[in-house]
Design an enzyme around this catalytic site. Structure first.
Site, mmCIF file in Angstrom:
data_model
loop_
_atom_site.group_PDB
_atom_site.id
_atom_site.type_symbol
_atom_site.label_atom_id
_atom_site.label_comp_id
_atom_site.label_asym_id
_atom_site.label_seq_id
_atom_site.Cartn_x
_atom_site.Cartn_y
_atom_site.Cartn_z
ATOM 1 N N HIS A 233 -2.403 145.817 61.920
ATOM 2 C CA HIS A 233 -2.774 146.394 63.208
ATOM 3 C C HIS A 233 -4.160 147.015 63.054
ATOM 4 C CE1 HIS A 233 -2.613 148.722 66.855
ATOM 5 N NE2 HIS A 233 -1.501 148.131 67.195
ATOM 6 N N ARG B 91 -7.540 151.318 73.412
ATOM 7 C CA ARG B 91 -8.581 150.342 73.728
ATOM 8 C C ARG B 91 -8.312 149.689 75.082
ATOM 9 N NH1 ARG B 91 -7.822 146.584 69.594
ATOM 10 N NH2 ARG B 91 -6.053 147.857 68.968
#
Ligand SMILES: Cc1cc2nc3c(=O)[nH]c(=O)nc-3n(C[C@H](O)[C@H](O)[C@H](O)COP(=O)(O)OP(=O)(O)OC[C@H]3O[C@@H](n4cnc5c(N)ncnc54)[C@H](O)[C@@H]3O)c2cc1C
Ligand code: SF4
Ligand code: SF4
Ligand code: FES
Lengths: 242, 605
Positions: B257, B273
């Protein structure tokens, strides 16, 4: 970045060697930026004393494994930063729970017993039917159930509770909060009288002094005062009807 | 002389996470006696840490309209880069809706559909309709065509684990927590149970069972930086491997990740994000658009992770005592947005790094996240190679995930497998008899006692367990990370072989008495290094790129030669795993374009 050297004073006792009496042992460690008690204790174990017993699992304040007394207060060690403390830090195991060794205590057995005592599962006479849609539920109700469900069974509220420290059978804030979780769940078909059997005594709501050390100590910030009052109110009414 | 306690049961389940407990419920509801072992109290298992949710194609919410098991199936197969078993994926997708509803029946407070018009952050208008109000809703997750990830606020794993455990308690199923399985007992054909070490006292216990189930979760902690709980050390996979009979499937398939927070590697979700946060390098330059002009910081997980590593290698990482990292910047989103929509992340930053993301940058680095590989079982859960042995959950390779798992598919997998495989375990145990010779059991226990005695006496050497372990973690991180090359993988294999040899000579620094944590670590380490070798050696041999396995020297997927699954065996006394291969089952969807990623036609600018 810090230049401090920290001194940890840590409770030591290994039940496998009862001839060695409990004592406090000191360890020194250079502080690093963003250092948590998890990072510090792991470093101490790996670099200085591999026999030191303590419990971490998630190291993210999610699993409830790592509660201990930090300078006398019950705290989750994984989310406690060293920089919020002076250079001398005292670590003790949680009281009330059975000691496994050093900073490790048996909260798991305590909480499983609590679940058995409060019968903490959804009681329903309905059978599961895999061929039909789920029963509908208001989203607000789902959130209301989730609120007390957030308890991570860390034991901080129990360790800091005056009643729990003297009454072994007291359910404590975590226990009453657990009962509240099932009371607000429409899927649980238990009556008020059935709940009264579980919590309508000095082991339950009537053993609590309401001084709220529990809420202050809860790392999950559960509204324990509100949940305790909710259960107490319901049980007072249920008591009158008996 | 037998210096241990013996327990006999129908079904022995090693692991009390979601998968293990769900399987135990199935066994119990068939009238079987079962015992669950766990390193920690069940509710502290790693499953509790999952926040996002579980995928099920219920098609209740506005953005889930028109969803079906077919679409879920297609998403899963593409996600796996055609590495999964399609018959398994089909069975899984058809069963999840039932599993999620059963969890609701048992008590999970799933978030529900609220009718009305809404505006999404990108300005899109949607409407949840009245006829769906009160049914289980879903949220958006990467790699899915529809919103189908069922959740409970931000604590899905927690509510699922607490609910499943409440049923385990209500059924009175025996749980021995703080009890670590350290070897399987078998006679070369049949698994007879396990030898375990009590983590309260250090004493050995022997469990004898008709059926034994490995439900021990992933191996994230083989890596230096992992989002996993610190108990995710792959020990159950190592137990199976060490029988010499049972293979591990696709161990080279490791998911990373992009945004684990330095230095505690706690997951910062993609939402940061998604809402407009971006990555900065040591010069505070936003570098992702240089690499990915179209998707920028929101390219897929594996792509962003690869770009970050590429940028480190060019010397643009921020140095820290914990290795190089990048910055995640969400300051421009403003205090109001951060304290409402990104509250969880903000609290994690404050609690665990002492930084305030409203004013400060968040240090992040690609971090190991999920183990696609594991104990190879057939579609019914039977392990290859030994009768009476099963596996469920992240520890297994069923193989639903192939070379890349979709977010939300592993919580779903735990309960679906618990249901399906649990039933097969029960059927097997109901038809089996408990036959064993005491010699086999006695030998197995003696062998483990000797290992412990050897460590305490130091007769095999004085290698330090934490030192060797750290070198293993760093080796995997440095040479078997996101980008892989032949020479780097060869280096890893060479280094790990040396470490494996050193791990035969561990000696304690402490007394080793009682529930001593140094003994615990030392018992686990050799098996962990064997897993690390399975990962590295499997990756070295696989000369293609597929899903999470990205070979710089072989950047393309190679279906002609590599549409197959690695099976790693460890014969007794071997210094490297023996690799075999088997075909991947393709029943419906022939290999094609994923629709995203570097090699996809549609993601080219
Ligand atoms: C931070 C994070 C977030 C995630 N979020 C999501 C998400 O949103 N959605 C999703 O689908 N997936 C998510 N995942 C993945 C998912 O949580 C896991 O894959 C899943 O929970 C694994 O469940 P399990 O039952 O297989 O294993 P675990 O829950 O890891 O349980 C393993 C059990 O085995 C026991 N054990 C291990 N070794 C031994 C031994 N030797 N002897 C005895 N007992 C042993 C442990 O004590 C534990 O009880 C996430 C993972 C991480 C790291
Ligand atoms: S309010 Fe009640 S439960 Fe909470 S600490 Fe005081 S006595 Fe204990
Ligand atoms: S109520 Fe709070 S303090 Fe008490 S066990 Fe639960 S999370 Fe811990
Ligand atoms: S280690 Fe899980 S709460 Fe601290």
């Amino acid at each position: 970045m810090s230049n401090r050297t920290l001194t940890f004073s840590v409770f030591r006792y290994n039940p496998a060697t009862p001839e060695i009496k409990p004592c406090m042992q000191s360890y020194q460690l250079k502080e690093a930026g963003g250092m948590t008690m998890f990072v510090a204790l792991t470093k101490i174990r790996e670099e200085q004393d591999p026999s030191l017993m303590f419990d971490f699992v998630c190291r993210a304040s999610i699993c409830g494994s790592c509660a201990m007394l930090i300078n006398g207060k019950p705290r989750l060690a994984c989310k406690t930063l060293t920089r919020d403390y002076g250079t001398k830090i005292t670590l003790m195991p949680l009281p009330v729970f059975k000691l496994i060794g050093d900073l490790s205590v048996d909260t798991g057995t305590w909480f499983r017993r609590l679940s058995v005592k409060t019968r903490a599962w959804v009681h329903t006479k309905k059978e599961f039917d895999p061929t039909v849609l789920e029963e509908r539920m208001d989203n607000a109700t789902a959130l209301e159930i989730y609120e007390p469900e957030r308890c991570i069974e860390c034991g901080c509220c129990i360790a800091g509770c005056a009643t729990a420290n003297i009454r072994e059978d007291f359910l404590g804030a975590a226990g009453l909060n657990r009962v509240a979780r099932f009371m607000v769940d429409p899927r649980d078909e238990r009556s008020e009288q059935e709940y009264f059997e579980i919590v309508g005594s000095d082991e339950g709501v009537f053993g609590c002094y309401g001084l709220m050390a529990c809420e202050d100590n809860c790392p999950t910030k559960l509204p324990l005062q509100y949940q305790l009052a909710f259960v107490r109110r319901k049980m007072a009414v249920a008591g009158l009807k008996r | 002389m037998s210096n241990y306690q013996t327990h006999i049961t129908d079904v022995l389940i090693i692991g009390a996470g979601l998968a293990g407990e769900r399987a135990a419920i199935e066994a119990s509801s068939h009238g079987l006696d079962s015992i669950i072992l766990s390193l920690v109290p069940p509710r502290r298992s790693h499953s509790t840490a999952a926040q996002g949710g579980m995928q099920a194609s219920l098609a209740n919410c506005a953005m889930g309209k028109g969803d079906s098991t077919d679409i879920h199936f297609a998403d899963t197969v593409k996600g796996s880069d055609w590495g999964c078993e399609q018959d398994v994926a089909r069975l899984f997708c058809e069963t999840v809706p039932i599993a999620v509803r059963q969890m609701a029946y048992w008590g999970v407070p799933w978030s529900r559909v609220v009718a009305g018009k809404k505006t999404l952050p990108n300005g899109q208008e949607i409407e949840d309709t009245k006829d769906k109000e009160g049914l289980i809703t879903g949220r958006n997750f990467g790699g899915t065509a529809k919103w189908r990830t069922c959740y409970t606020a931000d604590g899905t794993g927690h509510t699922m684990q607490y609910t499943i455990d409440s049923i385990v308690i209500s059924l009175g199923i025996t749980v021995h927590d703080r009890m670590e399985a350290i070897s399987l007992i078998h006679d070369g054909e049949k698994c007879l149970g396990a030898v375990a070490r009590c983590l309260r006292t250090g004493k050995l216990n022997v469990y004898i069972a008709k059926a034994t189930v490995i439900a021990t979760g992933g191996y994230g902690r083989l890596y230096d930086a992992s989002t996993n709980a610190i108990i995710c050390e792959g020990t159950g996979m190592a137990l199976a491997l060490d029988t010499g009979q049972v293979p591990l499937g696709n161990m080279e398939a490791v998911q990373f990740h992009p945004t684990g927070m330095v230095p505690v590697w706690i997951l910062i979700t993609e939402g940061a994000r998604g809402d407009g946060g971006y990555l900065l390098d040591k010069n505070q330059h936003r570098f992702m658009p240089d690499y990915e002009p179209v998707k920028k910081d929101l390219a897929s997980r594996d792509v962003v992770s690869r770009r970050m590593i590429e940028h480190f290698r060019k010397g643009f990482g921020v140095d820290s005592p914990y290795g190089p990292h990048m910055w995640l910047d969400i300051r421009h989103l403003g205090a109001k947005h951060i304290d409402t929509n990104l509250r969880e992340i903000a609290n994690i930053c404050r609690n665990f790094a002492g930084i305030d993301p409203i004013k400060d940058l968040i240090p992040v680095r690609p971090t190991q996240h999920y183990s696609m590989g594991g104990v190879r079982i057939n579609s019914e859960g039977f392990a290859y190679g030994l009768k009476g042995l099963f596996a469920v959950g992240e520890a297994s390779c069923w193989d639903l995930h192939g070379f890349n798992r979709l977010g939300g598919n592993s919580l779903a997998e735990t309960v679906v497998m618990g249901m399906i495989v649990g039933k097969k375990i029960a059927e097997y145990a109901l038809g089996a008899t408990l036959e064993y010779t005491s010699d086999v059991v006695e030998d197995a226990a003696k062998q483990q006692q000797e290992r412990i005695d050897g460590l305490i006496s130091g007769r095999h050497g004085r290698e330090d367990v934490f030192q060797v372990r750290r070198e293993m973690e760093e080796t995997l991180m440095d040479y078997v990370g996101i980008f892989r090359t032949g020479p780097a993988l060869q280096t890893a294999v060479d280094k790990l072989q040396v470490l494996h040899e050193r791990a035969q000579h561990l000696g304690l620094r402490s007394s080793g008495v009682g529930a001593n944590p140094e003994v615990t670590a030392a018992l686990r380490l050799p098996g962990m290094i064997r897993l690390a070798l399975c990962i590295s050696y499997g990756a070295l041999q696989r000369t293609e790129s597929r899903g999470s396995h990205a070979r710089e020297d072989f950047p393309k997927r190679d279906d002609a030669n590599w549409l197959k699954r690695t099976l790693a065996y460890w014969p007794e006394g071997a210094v490297l795993p023996e690799l075999k291969y088997e075909p991947v089952t393709i029943t419906e969807l022939p290999p094609g374009d994923r629709g995203y990623g570097e090699s996809s036609a549609s993601s080219k600018k």
